[in-house]
Design a protein around this motif. Structure first.
Motif, mmCIF file in Angstrom:
data_model
loop_
_atom_site.group_PDB
_atom_site.id
_atom_site.type_symbol
_atom_site.label_atom_id
_atom_site.label_comp_id
_atom_site.label_asym_id
_atom_site.label_seq_id
_atom_site.Cartn_x
_atom_site.Cartn_y
_atom_site.Cartn_z
ATOM 1 N N ARG A 92 0.828 -1.207 0.000
ATOM 2 C CA ARG A 92 0.000 0.000 0.000
ATOM 3 C C ARG A 92 0.862 1.257 0.000
ATOM 4 O O ARG A 92 0.549 2.233 -0.660
ATOM 5 N N ARG A 93 1.974 1.213 0.760
ATOM 6 C CA ARG A 93 2.871 2.352 0.793
ATOM 7 C C ARG A 93 3.482 2.586 -0.587
ATOM 8 O O ARG A 93 3.598 3.712 -1.048
ATOM 9 N N GLY A 94 3.844 1.498 -1.274
ATOM 10 C CA GLY A 94 4.384 1.611 -2.621
ATOM 11 C C GLY A 94 3.357 2.154 -3.601
ATOM 12 O O GLY A 94 3.686 2.966 -4.471
ATOM 13 N N GLU A 95 2.112 1.709 -3.461
ATOM 14 C CA GLU A 95 1.045 2.221 -4.325
ATOM 15 C C GLU A 95 0.790 3.695 -4.051
ATOM 16 O O GLU A 95 0.528 4.465 -4.977
ATOM 17 N N ALA A 96 0.877 4.096 -2.799
ATOM 18 C CA ALA A 96 0.678 5.509 -2.456
ATOM 19 C C ALA A 96 1.775 6.369 -3.075
ATOM 20 O O ALA A 96 1.504 7.455 -3.596
ATOM 21 N N LYS A 97 3.014 5.865 -3.037
ATOM 22 C CA LYS A 97 4.112 6.602 -3.664
ATOM 23 C C LYS A 97 3.896 6.711 -5.170
ATOM 24 O O LYS A 97 4.115 7.771 -5.752
ATOM 25 N N SER A 98 3.469 5.632 -5.780
ATOM 26 C CA SER A 98 3.205 5.652 -7.221
ATOM 27 C C SER A 98 2.088 6.629 -7.552
ATOM 28 O O SER A 98 2.178 7.374 -8.536
ATOM 29 N N TYR A 99 1.042 6.628 -6.745
ATOM 30 C CA TYR A 99 -0.073 7.550 -6.984
ATOM 31 C C TYR A 99 0.400 8.994 -6.885
ATOM 32 O O TYR A 99 0.042 9.824 -7.717
ATOM 33 N N ARG A 100 1.198 9.290 -5.854
ATOM 34 C CA ARG A 100 1.687 10.663 -5.704
ATOM 35 C C ARG A 100 2.553 11.080 -6.887
ATOM 36 O O ARG A 100 2.480 12.219 -7.348
#
Length: 102
Positions: free
Chosen positions: A39-47
């Motif tokens: 989830r943290r990786g997906e959040a970074k990708s989204y940002r």
């Protein structure tokens, strides 16, 4: 002697169940940490995607402000009360989630 060995087997079985319970808990913890990391990786990708879109739409919005009102792209500079930054943010907010819908 057989009751002693039965007690030994019972103690051994209890110890193995306790170890299995700890292993199951550690596996659940590892899974939850892995999903949190995902989830943290997906959040970074989204940002990153959002920042890319914001930058792109900010440039488009700035260029659109230089055009006459009739030539402006839809959604950019339609309202006089919104700043170019608000326009770019709104369009980035509407566009970025579509990247992650798969």
């Amino acid at each position: 002697m057989s009751s002693l060995s039965d007690q030994g087997y019972l103690a051994l079985a209890t110890e193995l169940q306790a170890k299995a319970g700890r292993n199951a808990m550690s596996l659940e913890l590892a899974d939850s940490l892995e999903s949190a990391e995902l989830r943290r990786g997906e959040a970074k990708s989204y940002r990153r995607v959002w920042l890319l879109f914001f930058s792109l739409f900010l440039v488009v919005g700035l260029l659109a402000r230089l055009l006459p009102r009739g030539w402006r792209p839809a959604g950019f500079g339609d309202r006089a009360e919104r700043s170019v930054f608000e326009d770019a943010r709104c369009v980035a907010d509407q566009t970025a989630p579509f990247i992650f819908m798969t």
